[in-house]
Design a protein around this motif. Sequence first.
Motif, PDB file in Angstrom:
ATOM      1  N   LYS A   1      -2.556  -1.984 -10.090  1.00 20.50           N
ATOM      2  CA  LYS A   1      -2.624  -0.785  -9.250  1.00 20.50           C
ATOM      3  C   LYS A   1      -4.091  -0.449  -9.027  1.00 20.50           C
ATOM      4  O   LYS A   1      -4.831  -0.168  -9.973  1.00 20.50           O
ATOM      5  N   ILE A   2      -4.519  -0.502  -7.762  1.00 23.90           N
ATOM      6  CA  ILE A   2      -5.930  -0.335  -7.409  1.00 23.90           C
ATOM      7  C   ILE A   2      -6.112   0.921  -6.569  1.00 23.90           C
ATOM      8  O   ILE A   2      -5.325   1.193  -5.656  1.00 23.90           O
ATOM      9  N   GLN A   3      -7.154   1.704  -6.884  1.00 22.96           N
ATOM     10  CA  GLN A   3      -7.478   2.878  -6.067  1.00 22.96           C
ATOM     11  C   GLN A   3      -8.131   2.425  -4.757  1.00 22.96           C
ATOM     12  O   GLN A   3      -9.068   1.630  -4.771  1.00 22.96           O
TER      13      GLN A   3
ATOM     14  N   LEU B   1       6.717  -7.331  -2.899  1.00 24.31           N
ATOM     15  CA  LEU B   1       6.709  -5.937  -3.362  1.00 24.31           C
ATOM     16  C   LEU B   1       7.144  -5.020  -2.234  1.00 24.31           C
ATOM     17  O   LEU B   1       6.906  -5.305  -1.055  1.00 24.31           O
ATOM     18  N   LYS B   2       7.762  -3.886  -2.615  1.00 20.24           N
ATOM     19  CA  LYS B   2       8.047  -2.827  -1.645  1.00 20.24           C
ATOM     20  C   LYS B   2       8.007  -1.485  -2.354  1.00 20.24           C
ATOM     21  O   LYS B   2       8.668  -1.288  -3.374  1.00 20.24           O
ATOM     22  N   VAL B   3       7.208  -0.540  -1.800  1.00 21.42           N
ATOM     23  CA  VAL B   3       7.155   0.820  -2.327  1.00 21.42           C
ATOM     24  C   VAL B   3       8.299   1.615  -1.715  1.00 21.42           C
ATOM     25  O   VAL B   3       8.439   1.679  -0.485  1.00 21.42           O
TER      26      VAL B   3
ATOM     27  N   ILE C   1       0.849  -1.197   0.000  1.00 24.42           N
ATOM     28  CA  ILE C   1       0.000   0.000   0.000  1.00 24.42           C
ATOM     29  C   ILE C   1       0.879   1.239   0.000  1.00 24.42           C
ATOM     30  O   ILE C   1       1.883   1.299   0.733  1.00 24.42           O
ATOM     31  N   SER C   2       0.525   2.240  -0.812  1.00 28.68           N
ATOM     32  CA  SER C   2       1.291   3.483  -0.861  1.00 28.68           C
ATOM     33  C   SER C   2       1.202   4.200   0.486  1.00 28.68           C
ATOM     34  O   SER C   2       0.268   3.997   1.265  1.00 28.68           O
TER      35      SER C   2
ATOM     36  N   PHE D   1      -0.857  -1.898  -4.499  1.00 23.81           N
ATOM     37  CA  PHE D   1      -0.303  -2.668  -5.610  1.00 23.81           C
ATOM     38  C   PHE D   1      -0.394  -4.156  -5.271  1.00 23.81           C
ATOM     39  O   PHE D   1      -0.100  -4.564  -4.149  1.00 23.81           O
ATOM     40  N   CYS D   2      -0.791  -4.936  -6.273  1.00 24.80           N
ATOM     41  CA  CYS D   2      -0.989  -6.371  -6.077  1.00 24.80           C
ATOM     42  C   CYS D   2      -0.065  -7.148  -7.016  1.00 24.80           C
ATOM     43  O   CYS D   2      -0.147  -6.987  -8.238  1.00 24.80           O
TER      44      CYS D   2
END
Length: 617
Positions: free
Chosen positions: A227-229, A252-254, A209-210, A217-218
Amino acid sequence: MAAEKQENRLQLEAIIGFNGHVPSGLKLHPDQEHIISPLGSTLILENIRDGKQWFLRGHTGNISCIAVSRSGAYIASGQTTSMGSKAPIIIWNYAERTVYAHLTLHKGLVQALDFSPNEKYLVSLGGIDDGSLVVWDMETKEAVCGGLASARSAGQCLTVRYSNTNDNIFVSGGSGVLRVWELDLANRKISPTECYAGKLTRIVKCIEISADDGHFFCGTTSGDIMKIQMKTGRMKNYGPDRAKYSHGVSALKVLSSGELLVGCGSGNLTLCSTDKFEPLKKVQLEGGVTSITGGNDQQIFVGTEAAQVYRFDYESFAAELASTSHTNAVKDVVFPFGTSDLFATCSEEDIRLWQVGKPKEIVRISVPKTTCNCLDFMIDGQGLVSGWSDDKIRLFAPETGRLKRLITDAHKVGVTAIAATKDCKRIVSGGGGGMVRVWELLQHGHRLVETMKQHKAAVTCLKLKVDDKECVTTSTDGTCIIWDLVRFTSLQRIIANTMVQAICYHPEEHQIITVGTNRKVVYWEVYYDAAIRELRASPSGAINALDITQDGRHFVTGGEDKLLKVWDYVTGEVTHVGVGHGSSITRTRICCNNRRVVSTDGGGAVLCWTFPHPPAS
């Protein structure tokens, strides 16, 4: 039955191992100084700088998932159990290294965990036999509410992530499942909003999650990223359009730059943008990536299925190997004569030498496409002799791993047991075909001295007498044979009503002890071929490992019950028990000065324990 009234716990010094198959199982603590990882039923906390370890133990089964709260005050871990049994969650107080709470509702498996941003709640996801999501109150240590993680028409839910700003919002994903959940505390319920991804049908393995909760993001098994709102639950875009990420996206990693670090099942670690998800940079690691963790872009750690932990440098986009361990069952473990600070282990395709103080691999010897079954150090420390499944005996230099000697066609069906004489001039080996052979090491080669054949199945263990004039071997045919290594004949044949897995001479050499599939330790009189004592070593499962101290006062056993037990030889009582293995113990070895004992298991773990009994003066 052996008395076990004094079940004092063995002190665990160090664990060498990392279960890279636990999704997001590697965590960097928010203090940026400690790495957290699971191995078997133990949670390991390790200081990054000096390698000091702490062990959190309380689980009865293998740990399946972990989560760390945002401040780092709490760690949560879930486990697996047998089908239909309750699978507990343990919340740990990080500062005190103690249990904060036991939470029990899920059955069979706890699939995933996550803390809310302000640490008010913990959300837990059950496995395929459970299928429920539960929100727990951290203050009351009780369940607030729960519900089914997936709609009846959907598949299994695999992962869950909490919002970064809102204690009442979290996201779950899985096979055809993608939901945003909202907690209604007043009515004690959670309500899902189904996410809309158009015609895409994906299996979501990981969610990130941002920081502002605008998007999440999945990563999918198909090798793309969605990318989901967060507010609407609608997909904004997905990619990459062309070449997908090989073997799926597993982590994943933001980053603070807004870019994504993507871990793939193929072992690629890739940097990509968050609009079209096209790769910008990538580096190849060993094993599929399962964890990416770090509090900032400057200190990131990556864990893989090959039990490797890498320290990743964003500036140079390079990965440095931070720690490593075996991924398959460890076949043997040996100490060099006269030391307790160094030992060697062998597993599929490799031999590794380890330093005990800060558990660290110092030498790796790899032979592709073959398995090392057995090891022994030459007493002068100049050679490490090994037996392999390709029927060869290999002698290596321990300091460099250089191959010094090669004996081809040493046995049929692999070399399964091996020992070197104290003069370093001969090797005695046992094979999968039941033969026992004696080899002489010459200045520029080797010579087969004699072949002895009475076993009808594979030799499982071989031990030399102190004077090297006799040896004893065990076999899966249920026999133990004492051999004369001067005349090359059998002196005694013992028929045991079990498949004997390991054997040891008592130092006075008038008795031997055996363990095997009958779950017993049996004392034998050497000269009369008679069992003189039987001890029940385990209520369930075979005993695979056995070793005895040089003074003969104590011995250790381990097997399918995953417990390492220290016994008093005379009284036949268990004095100490070691708890920490996540799978069957395969080998154990006591160092010559009785300072420590090492045990290995079928999951690739190596555990170092303080031996509780000093040598006799």
